[in-house]
Scaffold this motif. Sequence first.
Motif: not given
Lengths: 600, 388
Positions: A524, A526, A546, A548-550, B219-220, B223, B227, B360, B376-377, B380
Amino acid sequence: MTAPSHIRNFSIIAHIDHGKSTIADRLIQVCGGLSEREMTEQVLDNMDIERERGITIKAQTVRLNYTAADGEGYVLNLMDTPGHVDFGYEVSRSLSACEGSLLVVDASQGVEAQTLANVYQAVEADHEIVPVLNKIDLPAAEPERVQMQIEEVIGLPADDAIPASAKTGAGINDILEAVVTRMKPPEGDVEAPLTALLVDSWYDAYLGVMTLVRVRDGRIRKGMKIRLMGTGATHVVERVGVFSPKPTPVDELGPGEMGFINAGVKTVSDARVGDTITEERRPCTEPLPGFKPSVPVVFCGLFPVDTNDFSGLREALEKLSLNDASFSFEAETSAALGFGFRCGFLGLLHMEVIRDRLEREFNLDLISTAPSVVYQMTMTDGSSFNLHNPADMPEVTKIATIEEPWIKATIMTPDEYLGPVLTLCTERRGEQLDLTYAGNRAMAVYRLPLNEVVFDFYDRLKSVTRGYASFDYAIDEYRPGELVKVSILVNGDPVDALSMIVHREQAESRGRAICVRLKDLVPRQMFKVALQAAIGGKVIARETISALRKDVTAKCYGGDISRKKKLLEKQKEGKKKMRQFGKVDIPQNAFFEALKMGDG
Amino acid sequence: MSKAAETPLALYIHWPFCRAKCPYCDFNSHVSQDVDHARFAAAYRREMAHMATHYGAGRKLVSIFFGGGTPSLMPPSLVAGLIDEAERLFGLSDDVEITAEANPTSSEAAMFEGFRAAGVNRISLGVQSLRDAGLAFLGREHSAGEARSAIMAARQHFARISIDLIYARRDQTCAGWVSELREALDLGLTHMSLYQLTIERGTVFHSRARRGERLVPPDDLAAEMYEMTNDIMTGAGLPAYEISNHAATGEACRHNLVYWRAQDWIGIGPGAHGRLTVPAGRLGLATRRSPAAWLESVEDAGHAIDIVTEDGRADSIAESLMMGLRLAEGVSIPALEARYASRAAHLDETALDRLVESGLVEIGGVQLRVTPAGRLLLDWILADLLPG
């Protein structure tokens, strides 16, 4: 030099695993070619990969000294031939250098598809064929049934087939005796000008280019100035020898004899297989009939995982090609995979073998694109060319016709699996030519498009027959086809490495399958990522990844720093292996995984 | 004043023993019935003395933190002795923060008075959940009721109390977590650490997850919970000052800020880590993990340091970013460059532009910060930002 009457040149024809190499080992052992200590398993398969896969790739030859029942000493030249369909040209080459063949059939398995093709080649080469029923020591051996099968399926008399076991040594002497008594001695005139066939050539790290020759007429000796009739080049013979099985120098080779020469030839490509060797001073008038040159039929791109390995890959390919003139390579650039090579092979096994050797012997980490075949393109302006790479497909509007190669395939299977085999062939656009039974085995002959076969056909065939089917093919003809190029788009950008040429009817399902597969392989991002399969501008399948969320370490304190660093390193390492498509990062192996998939 | 002296110094004391091992915990903890307190006390003092001599350089401590393991199982007299020794060896700054982690059981609550008397001025309670089912899932020994009582008890002795809660647990719904969180807020605390459950290697949860058990939400959903949590906490006046830590103004944990700001700390006890600024960059120290081996080494050599690492400037700058971007305050680039006398050319500028563009990451004045949307990222982002 041995008189032709006391020479026998023969090869062994067998299916993979039917025991060709172990029989050969036994013959060498009985004739005292090697001491017990020197006997390693399967002497003749001297490449690691050959041993591991139990296959012979390059033809090998060995000279045996045998004292027959009649009390006379004979020289038996054994040529071990490759058993695999991809190396068929090697078979025809070795067969033409011999007068007889042993047909080795596993007494518990029976005749297989490949055996058939090779036997017919031997018959065509006018060989005396001696059937050997191997592995008679196995409880499952049914020599009578297999004997019948040889007669019914191959149409060869098998009354005097020799029961044998390479494992126990049973029948080995009978085989040697049959070679002497049943096979013809070679013919040739020792006084005539030198005429010798260049059977094979390869590069030896110590001795340079080695040339395997079979003398028809005359003799070849050290110091002689020879001419290669095809290339016209002349060389002085530096060394003459035979394999017994170690390379052993001899003074000369005469009619009917087989051995090697070193003659200051610089590269393997200068010693062209099938060429005729004669004496410069006293040449023969007519060259021997050569072989059909082998032409690559399967192509794929090979790319180093680490872009820094590109020059290493080039060197490795150059080195390998010293010994195997049958594969081709040229530099290729892919947006997805970077710099690599488009390589051509004789078939899928050949491709795998080369890939394996590159990875193993040269320590390279490679990814390869899906194998594709050579399409003959005719353009609307009348021009035409061969297309090796789907990525190079011209605009559809400029194409008049696309022709694709078809093969004639022979499949032998236990009849209980026949149904699924026929279904598979039909799914792959096959046309049935013949269907016969011998006992409980069925033989189906089909015409199939090669591009359907390079796409996981072997794997599917193996899986639907639990590995019991055998398969052989020969290139048949080119035929026009309803072929289209399916492009895979990631957020609208085409991924060159994934484009493929398929039959129009299969375009949608193949395209969908790749998109579905990619959905799991592309991490996933961004943002939302669209995966599409398209023919020209028309989208035929679509999947969405979809955003990436986390991706965060929830808990991080003092003690965690080194671990956190490792985690970060790993993540960065992973990113290095990513290729960027527009804004999308795709791990390199995703391409490979996406390409590896089957239908289901 | 030298550079090193400007950097605040903290002391971490690791007590490695627990009554039981929690299935999610991958910290260096051991279950042991009979711990020889006198022997350990002597060993802690010796290792502290060694560290003070070699790495303390006459610097006062801004914080002492008793972590574990379960430090609330330490006898208050041992805690008192170690604090006194720290004061003698290093000296304590006027507003020193002294935190102890504690389990919210009745027996440990009974020790709070002794801890207070020993000098502890902040308590961090491992409540983990205010739901009995949640506590059972997490393998905790206390009940929700017991936890509430422990918080009440702590109030009588400590002005600064923090609790840990673990959320994004199996089968937890957003609504369920929101009501649990609101109840926690009703306790009126000024600091809360709210962690999403993560499955760490070497834990019982890890092997269960490997066998296919689902222990965390997708994960969704996680997340979304994160939030929601941030919205609620900000509304309640306890915004996130770090990825998982929330505090009222001025109530942030100073000890943990030392880690996240990549300042200096010394660690003593089994498996404790220390990190110190040195001219070349950063020095990392780690002691032996096994309590028995640690004890033996300290008694033998005066310390049990068995791993020493030295990071150059680039790695040190990477550490500052890796840790500092966890904080809402972010990282001051000029300060970082001044500290390591090196240009922070250790950032991938194109990645930075891209991250700023996608909202971000932001640059406010001299501070480089991860935006709430980027939090949350973070992993990354870091992998993107820090060049290979």
